[in-house]
Motif scaffolding. Structure first.
Motif, PDB file in Angstrom:
ATOM      1  N   ALA A 363       0.830  -1.203   0.000  1.00  0.00           N
ATOM      2  CA  ALA A 363       0.000   0.000   0.000  1.00  0.00           C
ATOM      3  C   ALA A 363       0.869   1.259   0.000  1.00  0.00           C
ATOM      4  N   GLY A 364       1.979   1.222   0.751  1.00  0.00           N
ATOM      5  CA  GLY A 364       2.879   2.369   0.790  1.00  0.00           C
ATOM      6  C   GLY A 364       3.524   2.630  -0.564  1.00  0.00           C
ATOM      7  N   LEU A 365       3.929   1.574  -1.257  1.00  0.00           N
ATOM      8  CA  LEU A 365       4.530   1.731  -2.578  1.00  0.00           C
ATOM      9  C   LEU A 365       3.527   2.313  -3.572  1.00  0.00           C
ATOM     10  N   ILE A 366       2.283   1.834  -3.511  1.00  0.00           N
ATOM     11  CA  ILE A 366       1.255   2.344  -4.417  1.00  0.00           C
ATOM     12  C   ILE A 366       0.929   3.797  -4.094  1.00  0.00           C
ATOM     13  N   TRP A 367       0.881   4.141  -2.792  1.00  0.00           N
ATOM     14  CA  TRP A 367       0.628   5.543  -2.422  1.00  0.00           C
ATOM     15  C   TRP A 367       1.708   6.436  -3.028  1.00  0.00           C
ATOM     16  N   GLN A 368       2.962   6.019  -2.914  1.00  0.00           N
ATOM     17  CA  GLN A 368       4.053   6.808  -3.480  1.00  0.00           C
ATOM     18  C   GLN A 368       3.930   6.938  -4.998  1.00  0.00           C
ATOM     19  N   LEU A 369       3.528   5.855  -5.645  1.00  0.00           N
ATOM     20  CA  LEU A 369       3.358   5.889  -7.094  1.00  0.00           C
ATOM     21  C   LEU A 369       2.269   6.893  -7.476  1.00  0.00           C
ATOM     22  N   LEU A 370       1.162   6.868  -6.762  1.00  0.00           N
ATOM     23  CA  LEU A 370       0.067   7.798  -7.032  1.00  0.00           C
ATOM     24  C   LEU A 370       0.468   9.243  -6.744  1.00  0.00           C
ATOM     25  N   ALA A 371       1.341   9.413  -5.745  1.00  0.00           N
ATOM     26  CA  ALA A 371       1.773  10.755  -5.345  1.00  0.00           C
ATOM     27  C   ALA A 371       2.887  11.292  -6.224  1.00  0.00           C
ATOM     28  N   GLY A 372       3.384  10.481  -7.157  1.00  0.00           N
ATOM     29  CA  GLY A 372       4.502  10.907  -7.978  1.00  0.00           C
ATOM     30  C   GLY A 372       5.791  10.962  -7.192  1.00  0.00           C
ATOM     31  N   ASP A 373       5.883  10.122  -6.159  1.00  0.00           N
ATOM     32  CA  ASP A 373       7.030  10.166  -5.239  1.00  0.00           C
ATOM     33  C   ASP A 373       7.688   8.797  -5.152  1.00  0.00           C
ATOM     34  N   ARG A 374       7.666   8.050  -6.252  1.00  0.00           N
ATOM     35  CA  ARG A 374       8.114   6.660  -6.193  1.00  0.00           C
ATOM     36  C   ARG A 374       9.618   6.505  -6.043  1.00  0.00           C
ATOM     37  N   HIS A 375      10.376   7.587  -6.270  1.00  0.00           N
ATOM     38  CA  HIS A 375      11.829   7.492  -6.165  1.00  0.00           C
ATOM     39  C   HIS A 375      12.358   8.006  -4.830  1.00  0.00           C
ATOM     40  N   SER A 376      11.457   8.260  -3.891  1.00  0.00           N
ATOM     41  CA  SER A 376      11.883   8.735  -2.576  1.00  0.00           C
ATOM     42  C   SER A 376      12.820   7.710  -1.944  1.00  0.00           C
ATOM     43  N   LYS A 377      13.964   8.161  -1.447  1.00  0.00           N
ATOM     44  CA  LYS A 377      14.962   7.233  -0.892  1.00  0.00           C
ATOM     45  C   LYS A 377      14.475   6.583   0.400  1.00  0.00           C
ATOM     46  N   ASP A 378      13.599   7.275   1.125  1.00  0.00           N
ATOM     47  CA  ASP A 378      13.131   6.739   2.404  1.00  0.00           C
ATOM     48  C   ASP A 378      11.973   5.761   2.250  1.00  0.00           C
ATOM     49  N   GLY A 379      11.133   5.955   1.225  1.00  0.00           N
ATOM     50  CA  GLY A 379       9.958   5.118   1.084  1.00  0.00           C
ATOM     51  C   GLY A 379       8.998   5.333   2.237  1.00  0.00           C
ATOM     52  N   GLN A 380       8.026   4.462   2.357  1.00  0.00           N
ATOM     53  CA  GLN A 380       7.026   4.580   3.412  1.00  0.00           C
ATOM     54  C   GLN A 380       7.261   3.610   4.563  1.00  0.00           C
ATOM     55  N   ASP A 381       8.087   2.619   4.360  1.00  0.00           N
ATOM     56  CA  ASP A 381       8.231   1.605   5.402  1.00  0.00           C
ATOM     57  C   ASP A 381       9.663   1.166   5.679  1.00  0.00           C
ATOM     58  N   LEU A 382      10.389   0.774   4.672  1.00  0.00           N
ATOM     59  CA  LEU A 382      11.718   0.217   4.899  1.00  0.00           C
ATOM     60  C   LEU A 382      12.631   1.214   5.605  1.00  0.00           C
ATOM     61  N   ALA A 383      13.206   0.763   6.717  1.00  0.00           N
ATOM     62  CA  ALA A 383      14.195   1.535   7.477  1.00  0.00           C
ATOM     63  C   ALA A 383      13.668   2.837   8.059  1.00  0.00           C
ATOM     64  N   ARG A 384      12.360   3.053   8.023  1.00  0.00           N
ATOM     65  CA  ARG A 384      11.804   4.258   8.635  1.00  0.00           C
ATOM     66  C   ARG A 384      11.648   4.028  10.137  1.00  0.00           C
ATOM     67  N   ARG A 385      12.240   4.891  10.919  1.00  0.00           N
ATOM     68  CA  ARG A 385      12.142   4.775  12.377  1.00  0.00           C
ATOM     69  C   ARG A 385      11.014   5.652  12.896  1.00  0.00           C
ATOM     70  N   PRO A 386      10.417   5.306  14.033  1.00  0.00           N
ATOM     71  CA  PRO A 386       9.375   6.159  14.611  1.00  0.00           C
ATOM     72  C   PRO A 386       9.902   7.571  14.866  1.00  0.00           C
ATOM     73  N   ILE A 387       9.027   8.545  14.689  1.00  0.00           N
ATOM     74  CA  ILE A 387       9.391   9.941  14.920  1.00  0.00           C
ATOM     75  C   ILE A 387       9.408  10.212  16.423  1.00  0.00           C
ATOM     76  N   HIS A 388      10.519  10.735  16.921  1.00  0.00           N
ATOM     77  CA  HIS A 388      10.599  11.134  18.332  1.00  0.00           C
ATOM     78  C   HIS A 388      10.442  12.639  18.373  1.00  0.00           C
ATOM     79  N   TYR A 389       9.252  13.072  18.785  1.00  0.00           N
ATOM     80  CA  TYR A 389       8.972  14.507  18.816  1.00  0.00           C
ATOM     81  C   TYR A 389       9.282  15.062  20.196  1.00  0.00           C
ATOM     82  N   ILE A 390      10.160  16.025  20.251  1.00  0.00           N
ATOM     83  CA  ILE A 390      10.532  16.664  21.526  1.00  0.00           C
ATOM     84  C   ILE A 390       9.803  17.990  21.629  1.00  0.00           C
TER      85      ILE A 390
END
Length: 394
Positions: A363-390
């Protein structure tokens, strides 16, 4: 630490959501707000305007403390399954209070859900009527309450999920202020508006109106990030490709493709004067039996090629996917993670992407494809760490 649960889509995050977060803590006296949020696709089968990471950041900045994802196999479902999945995640995290908006906050939804036990079989036999409409009619006959407003329907679904799952959870409905769930317009001086009206204003380019009803950081994100306003054409192009290249037999294996619907879809898609837009296609294939939202969800299942067995396997193997936290949210997570009743995932590798998270990863890959963001180095899932908001110091 005491936690309060919230179930949300934040599509997009607006002032009403910030009010909801603050009110949830006030009503329950909670230390932290735990939010279960839909990922990159929302319940009606549409792409979220901003991706799950951007929406997580906005929520943490505006009152949330712990953000976890409602997986796509729960998020893109009718109300009762959407609620069941979200309640299971909150319960697994030890949350015992849920606050939600309601058109009738004086209603005891838990009592209503208990009275409703046994109704489901009666509603399922209705013809030329959606299941939801048939169920609501049976519920009104048995309890005297007419379930028709969208937030009441979700509140009832939450209560029903709590009753059927036999979890310990208190429900706290709070009244919506200034805007109804499906309102399409909002007053010039309004500071709170429905997500539906905000999306419509965005489509019309009325950014001055939007700016008044969303936090400043959300407004900036809506101006800068790829969003769903341009998703409809690529969505319909990809969907058409699936309908034109898959066999009827293959389409028949897609989740929720019931009662020969695949034949109707192919027939409309291949007609001499086939619809030329997504909205006109949905209108052409829907019927009294299926709501617009149901048809949109089925189209998304088709686009993502989610088969019945894949969906059933995923729903039976749920998990808690961390998206982000504040210091308080991290402290709460440390308290409960050892006794959490579902596995907690903070980082996704390719092994998880091909197993537990296969549907969300796709689903994340398809969202990126629809958004025109398929070449994003971070992607939607792989190696993405939770955001620590201070949080910033006052």
């Amino acid at each position: 630490m005491k936690a309060v649960g919230i179930i949300a889509e934040y599509n997009p995050f607006h002032n009403g959501h910030a009010y909801h977060l603050a009110e949830a803590k006030r009503v329950t006296g909670a230390d932290v707000a735990v939010v279960v949020m839909s990922g990159n696709f929302v319940q009606r089968g549409e792409p979220a305007i901003l991706d799950k990471w951007e929406r997580t950041k906005l929520a943490l900045h505006n009152g949330a403390d712990l953000m976890v994802e409602l997986p796509v196999f729960d998020a893109v479902q009718p109300g009762h399954l959407f609620a069941k999945g979200a309640i299971a995640i909150l319960a697994a995290l030890g949350v015992k209070d849920l606050v939600f908006g309601s058109e009738h906050p004086d209603i005891d939804f838990m009592d209503l859900a208990k009275q409703a036990q046994g109704i489901e079989a009666e509603g399922s036999g209705a013809k030329n009527q959606t299941y939801a409409a048939a169920y609501a009619a049976d519920l009104e006959e048995k309890t005297g309450f007419k379930l028709e407003d969208p937030n009441d329907i979700l509140g009832f679904s939450y209560a029903k999920a709590v009753v059927e799952s036999e979890v310990e959870m208190n429900l706290h409905p709070i009244g919506r202020i200034q805007a109804g769930y499906h309102d399409k317009e909002f007053d010039e001086g309004a500071e709170i508006a429905s997500a539906s009206s905000i999306r419509l204003a965005l489509h019309k380019g009325k950014m001055d109106k939007v700016e008044r009803v969303v936090p400043a950081d959300a407004f900036k994100a809506l101006q800068e990030k790829p969003n769903a306003l341009g998703f409809e054409k690529p969505f319909f192009d990809l969907l058409s490709y699936r309908l034109l290249t898959d066999t009827v037999g293959q389409l028949g294996q897609v989740y929720q493709m019931a009662e020969g619907l695949e034949h109707r879809l192919v027939g409309v898609a291949t007609a001499k004067e086939a619809p030329q837009s997504y909205q006109s296609f949905i209108k052409a294939v829907k019927s009294k039996r299926y709501t617009f939202a149901r048809m949109q969800r089925t189209m998304l299942y088709t686009l993502l090629n989610i088969k019945v067995d894949q969906m059933q396997a995923a729903m039976a193997d749920s998990y808690i996917r961390l998206l982000g936290f504040t210091d308080e949210g991290q402290a709460y997570l440390s308290e409960v993670k050892r006794r959490a009743r579902l596995p907690i995932i903070s980082r996704v590798d390719m092994g998880l992407a091909k197993a537990n998270l296969r549907l969300d990863y796709k689903a994340g890959l398809i969202w990126q494809l629809l958004a025109g963001d398929r070449h994003s180095k971070d992607g939607q899932d792989l190696a993405r760490r939770p955001i620590h908001y201070i949080k910033e110091e006052d």
